[in-house]
Design an enzyme around this catalytic site. Structure first.
Site, PDB file in Angstrom:
ATOM      1  N   GLY A  61     -14.446 -12.162  13.139  1.00 43.55           N
ATOM      2  CA  GLY A  61     -14.429 -13.605  13.397  1.00 43.55           C
ATOM      3  C   GLY A  61     -13.266 -14.281  12.693  1.00 43.55           C
ATOM      4  O   GLY A  61     -12.125 -13.790  12.753  1.00 43.55           O
ATOM      5  N   ALA A  62     -13.535 -15.376  12.000  1.00 41.39           N
ATOM      6  CA  ALA A  62     -12.479 -16.138  11.324  1.00 41.39           C
ATOM      7  C   ALA A  62     -11.843 -15.369  10.155  1.00 41.39           C
ATOM      8  O   ALA A  62     -10.872 -15.831   9.557  1.00 41.39           O
ATOM      9  CB  ALA A  62     -13.041 -17.460  10.834  1.00 41.39           C
ATOM     10  N   GLY A  64     -10.686 -12.158  10.527  1.00 36.69           N
ATOM     11  CA  GLY A  64      -9.650 -11.249  11.030  1.00 36.69           C
ATOM     12  C   GLY A  64     -10.228  -9.992  11.634  1.00 36.69           C
ATOM     13  O   GLY A  64     -11.234 -10.035  12.332  1.00 36.69           O
ATOM     14  N   ALA A  65      -9.617  -8.835  11.321  1.00 38.29           N
ATOM     15  CA  ALA A  65     -10.087  -7.573  11.910  1.00 38.29           C
ATOM     16  C   ALA A  65      -9.680  -6.392  11.028  1.00 38.29           C
ATOM     17  O   ALA A  65      -8.713  -6.458  10.263  1.00 38.29           O
ATOM     18  CB  ALA A  65      -9.501  -7.396  13.309  1.00 38.29           C
ATOM     19  N   GLY A  90     -14.851 -16.044  24.544  1.00 37.51           N
ATOM     20  CA  GLY A  90     -13.759 -15.177  24.986  1.00 37.51           C
ATOM     21  C   GLY A  90     -12.872 -14.654  23.873  1.00 37.51           C
ATOM     22  O   GLY A  90     -11.941 -13.891  24.135  1.00 37.51           O
ATOM     23  N   ALA A  91     -13.147 -15.007  22.617  1.00 36.22           N
ATOM     24  CA  ALA A  91     -12.277 -14.541  21.524  1.00 36.22           C
ATOM     25  C   ALA A  91     -12.195 -13.014  21.517  1.00 36.22           C
ATOM     26  O   ALA A  91     -11.109 -12.434  21.379  1.00 36.22           O
ATOM     27  CB  ALA A  91     -12.793 -15.044  20.181  1.00 36.22           C
ATOM     28  N   GLY A  92     -13.358 -12.367  21.691  1.00 37.59           N
ATOM     29  CA  GLY A  92     -13.393 -10.903  21.691  1.00 37.59           C
ATOM     30  C   GLY A  92     -12.579 -10.326  22.838  1.00 37.59           C
ATOM     31  O   GLY A  92     -11.829  -9.365  22.657  1.00 37.59           O
ATOM     32  N   ASP A  93     -12.694 -10.918  24.018  1.00 36.75           N
ATOM     33  CA  ASP A  93     -11.964 -10.417  25.193  1.00 36.75           C
ATOM     34  C   ASP A  93     -10.459 -10.601  25.028  1.00 36.75           C
ATOM     35  O   ASP A  93      -9.667  -9.715  25.360  1.00 36.75           O
ATOM     36  CB  ASP A  93     -12.422 -11.145  26.465  1.00 36.75           C
ATOM     37  CG  ASP A  93     -13.815 -10.722  26.889  1.00 36.75           C
ATOM     38  OD1 ASP A  93     -14.309  -9.709  26.371  1.00 36.75           O
ATOM     39  OD2 ASP A  93     -14.411 -11.413  27.728  1.00 36.75           O
TER      40      ASP A  93
HETATM   41  N1  LIG Z   1     -12.410 -19.237  13.967  1.00 34.83           N
HETATM   42  C1  LIG Z   1     -11.465 -18.306  14.173  1.00 34.83           C
HETATM   43  N2  LIG Z   1     -10.250 -18.452  13.611  1.00 34.83           N
HETATM   44  C2  LIG Z   1      -9.281 -17.547  13.807  1.00 34.83           C
HETATM   45  N3  LIG Z   1      -9.440 -16.415  14.538  1.00 34.83           N
HETATM   46  C3  LIG Z   1     -10.632 -16.218  15.121  1.00 34.83           C
HETATM   47  C4  LIG Z   1     -11.707 -17.141  14.976  1.00 34.83           C
HETATM   48  N4  LIG Z   1     -12.767 -16.660  15.670  1.00 34.83           N
HETATM   49  C5  LIG Z   1     -12.360 -15.500  16.224  1.00 34.83           C
HETATM   50  N5  LIG Z   1     -11.076 -15.223  15.902  1.00 34.83           N
HETATM   51  C6  LIG Z   1     -10.292 -14.049  16.299  1.00 34.83           C
HETATM   52  O1  LIG Z   1     -10.948 -13.436  17.400  1.00 34.83           O
HETATM   53  C7  LIG Z   1     -11.352 -12.114  17.067  1.00 34.83           C
HETATM   54  C8  LIG Z   1     -12.675 -11.816  17.766  1.00 34.83           C
HETATM   55  O2  LIG Z   1     -13.642 -12.735  17.291  1.00 34.83           O
HETATM   56  P1  LIG Z   1     -15.115 -12.281  16.894  1.00 34.83           P
HETATM   57  O3  LIG Z   1     -15.069 -11.276  15.800  1.00 34.83           O
HETATM   58  O4  LIG Z   1     -15.906 -13.532  16.662  1.00 34.83           O
HETATM   59  O5  LIG Z   1     -15.564 -11.525  18.222  1.00 34.83           O
HETATM   60  P2  LIG Z   1     -16.857 -11.668  19.123  1.00 34.83           P
HETATM   61  O6  LIG Z   1     -17.997 -12.220  18.309  1.00 34.83           O
HETATM   62  O7  LIG Z   1     -17.052 -10.365  19.763  1.00 34.83           O
HETATM   63  O8  LIG Z   1     -16.394 -12.740  20.191  1.00 34.83           O
HETATM   64  P3  LIG Z   1     -17.014 -12.910  21.657  1.00 34.83           P
HETATM   65  O9  LIG Z   1     -18.185 -13.829  21.453  1.00 34.83           O
HETATM   66  O10 LIG Z   1     -15.889 -13.542  22.410  1.00 34.83           O
HETATM   67  O11 LIG Z   1     -17.406 -11.562  22.155  1.00 34.83           O
HETATM   68  C9  LIG Z   1     -11.398 -12.075  15.543  1.00 34.83           C
HETATM   69  O12 LIG Z   1     -11.160 -10.772  15.048  1.00 34.83           O
HETATM   70  C10 LIG Z   1     -10.258 -13.018  15.172  1.00 34.83           C
HETATM   71  O13 LIG Z   1      -9.031 -12.325  15.223  1.00 34.83           O
HETATM   72 MG   LIG Z   2     -17.723  -9.635  21.536  1.00 32.08          MG
END
Ligand SMILES: Nc1ncnc2c1ncn2[C@@H]1O[C@H](COP(=O)(O)OP(=O)(O)OP(=O)(O)O)[C@@H](O)[C@H]1O
Ligand SMILES: [Mg+2]
Length: 188
Positions: A61-62, A64-65, A90-93
């Site tokens: 999430g916020a 990083g990875a 869509g952040a994950g996608d």
């Molecule tokens: N608030 C944020 N600020 C900056 N980067 C973010 C934020 N939220 C997500 N990201 C970026 O998006 C990536 C994926 O987000 P997240 O880990 O929340 O995935 P997710 O929960 O699988 O998302 P989704 O609901 O789209 O499947 C994170 O690793 C980060 O790089």
């Molecule tokens: Mg996801």
């Protein structure tokens, strides 16, 4: 390159993801990764996932990875850039799309994490899923803006210097005007 969604059955059993063995990389978020691996830390989860796929990337999430490549033993972690998150849809996608792009281009693991994270972070600043995915013009506009104003930590910015040779020379104003999705909100 695979990602998953929430397992509504609550089983969180990797045996239900048989296609994983055909994958180069698996990119779940931290919560999903920990549930599938019965671990309590995203980094331990990533390590455990490399028993099932050569490259495990856990998104934080916020934060990083984090990634582990079983073939090279390499690990990498890249913090997210700070943005005002408007809509995380869509952040994950978008992250997966950015990671695939960097992989096809043959970039090092940390650059791929940085690029994927940057594209995802830019997308959460806008409403919508696919419509909020940035293009090169937006990535370029971001890079020029943060390079020109020293509001960001210069050491942290150096992580993105690989963009320098990739970006279109033509400058576009920031923020860019973009298409806005038509979203209907209904009161229950
Ligand atoms: N608030 C944020 N600020 C900056 N980067 C973010 C934020 N939220 C997500 N990201 C970026 O998006 C990536 C994926 O987000 P997240 O880990 O929340 O995935 P997710 O929960 O699988 O998302 P989704 O609901 O789209 O499947 C994170 O690793 C980060 O790089
Ligand atoms: Mg996801």
């Amino acid at each position: 390159f695979a990602d998953v969604g929430w397992d509504d059955t609550g089983r969180w059993d990797l045996a239900t993801l048989p296609d994983l063995r055909h994958c180069e990389a698996f990119l779940p978020n931290a919560e999903e990764a920990m549930r599938y691996t019965r671990t309590s830390c995203p980094r331990a989860a990533a390590r455990a996932l490399t028993e099932h796929v050569p490259l495990a990337v856990v998104t934080l999430g916020a934060e990083g990875a984090y990634a582990v490549d079983r073939r090279t033993g390499e690990t990498a972690e890249v913090p997210a850039i700070e943005v005002e998150a408007l809509d995380p849809t869509g952040a994950g996608d978008v992250f997966v799309a950015g990671f695939v792009t960097g992989t096809l281009a043959g970039w090092p693991l940390a650059d791929r994490l940085a690029f994927a994270g940057l594209t995802a972070a830019l997308s959460v600043q806008e409403f919508g899923g696919s419509l909020s995915a940035p293009g090169w013009a937006e990535v370029g506009a971001w890079w020029r803006r943060v390079s020109e104003f020293d509001e960001q930590d210069p050491v942290a910015l150096r992580r993105y210097s690989f963009l320098e040779t990739l970006l279109p020379a033509q400058s576009r104003p920031w923020p860019l005007r973009r298409a806005v999705p038509t979203i209907g909100f209904r009161q229950a």
